[in-house]
Design an enzyme around this catalytic site. Structure first.
Site, PDB file in Angstrom:
ATOM      1  N   PRO A 250      48.980  61.117  16.997  1.00  0.00           N
ATOM      2  CG  PRO A 250      51.238  61.175  16.623  1.00  0.00           C
ATOM      3  CD  PRO A 250      50.306  61.719  17.524  1.00  0.00           C
ATOM      4  CD  GLU A 251      44.350  57.978  19.425  1.00  0.00           C
ATOM      5  OE1 GLU A 251      43.641  57.139  19.485  1.00  0.00           O
ATOM      6  OE2 GLU A 251      43.995  59.344  19.598  1.00  0.00           O
TER       7      GLU A 251
END
Length: 271
Positions: A2-3
DNA sequence: CGCACCCCCTGCCGGC
DNA sequence: TGCCGGCAGGGGGTGC
């Protein structure tokens, strides 16, 4: 996983499902996360109506009506937030019940965390200090002022959440590829035009990634279990030996700060 | 401040 | 088939 684009995808899937609903229950199934979760921390939130979910960088912030208290969630490397009935149950750490809607947090590696607290204290102590990568105030001058005195590589600098909140290992490579800047370039060797070009590529790539619901390499899911598609649009990430989209030169892989970086040796020259 | 290194944790993949 | 090392999107700490 998750960016910024993945966290924004999670936010957009979650908010319509629970906004305006009352938090009625929290069950803790596996309290071990980066910071252990305790059920009693959440008791003050019961009966509160969810006003909004905000995102700062890779952090989610749940805001409640008539309350200065909030809940911060970070997904670490393998955190997922799923609505309704997650098909997997092995690594469910906790569940929120918003009236009739169940929201589950799943995290095999346990690098993620959830922290309740006063919004001002969370801003001061938990949320990263850097400007969000998609903030309307973001521009080349901001990056120039905050990075151009540093000796460190531009790729590591772009992942420094105290300066720029939201980028991780995938999008740092993707953005520098689009901007035609070598990831090992030292920050102080880049001029204002280079920083402007980074911001231009950053805005473009992040928006495309959000439109494609982020990257699902192996284990990113959101909402009711959907997967992202940005991995099909990678310019360089995980593409060593494959052709550069701009010049067909073969992509190379290098290690920076113990993490993989991908780049085109022809398009991306060190200044 | 910068940086090289280590840690946290589980899963998966490739090599032998 | 099984074991083992290396690697994976995260952040944080330490010592120099």
């Amino acid at each position: 996983m998750p960016e910024l684009p993945e966290v924004e995808t999670v936010r957009r899937s979650l908010q319509p499902a629970i906004q305006g609903r009352v938090l009625t229950q929290i069950s803790i199934l596996e309290p071990r996360l980066r910071f252990p979760v305790r059920a009693e921390q959440f008791e003050p939130y019961f009966g509160r109506r969810l006003k909004k979910i905000r995102r700062h960088g890779k952090y989610l912030v749940m805001l409640f009506q008539d309350s200065e208290s909030a809940i911060v969630i970070h997904l670490g490397m393998t955190g997922r937030i799923l609505i309704a009935q997650p098909r997997e149950t092995k690594w469910v750490h906790f569940k929120f019940l918003f009236e009739t809607t169940e929201v589950a947090y799943i995290d095999p590696r346990r690098f993620g965390f959830i922290i309740p607290g006063k919004l001002e204290a969370l801003k001061k102590n938990i949320l990263p200090g850097g400007m969000d990568a998609l903030s309307p105030k973001m521009n080349g001058e901001y990056l120039f002022v905050n990075l151009a005195h540093r000796k460190t590589s531009i790729k590591d600098a772009l992942m420094n959440q105290a300066v720029l909140a939201g980028l991780g290992n995938i999008y740092a490579s993707e953005i520098l590829s689009d901007a035609h800047i070598h990831p090992a370039s030292q920050c102080f060797n880049l001029d204002l035009d280079a920083y402007k070009s980074i911001v231009q590529s950053m805005t473009k790539i992040l928006k495309i990634a959000i439109r494609n619901k982020g990257t699902s390499m192996s284990d990113f899911y959101y909402g009711y279990g959907q997967q992202g598609k940005y991995q099909n649009l990678f310019r360089v990430y995980d593409r060593q030996g494959l052709p550069c989209p701009d010049c067909n030169t073969l992509i190379e892989k290098m290690i920076q700060s113990n993490r993989s970086t991908y780049y085109c040796p022809l398009c991306q020259k060190i200044p």
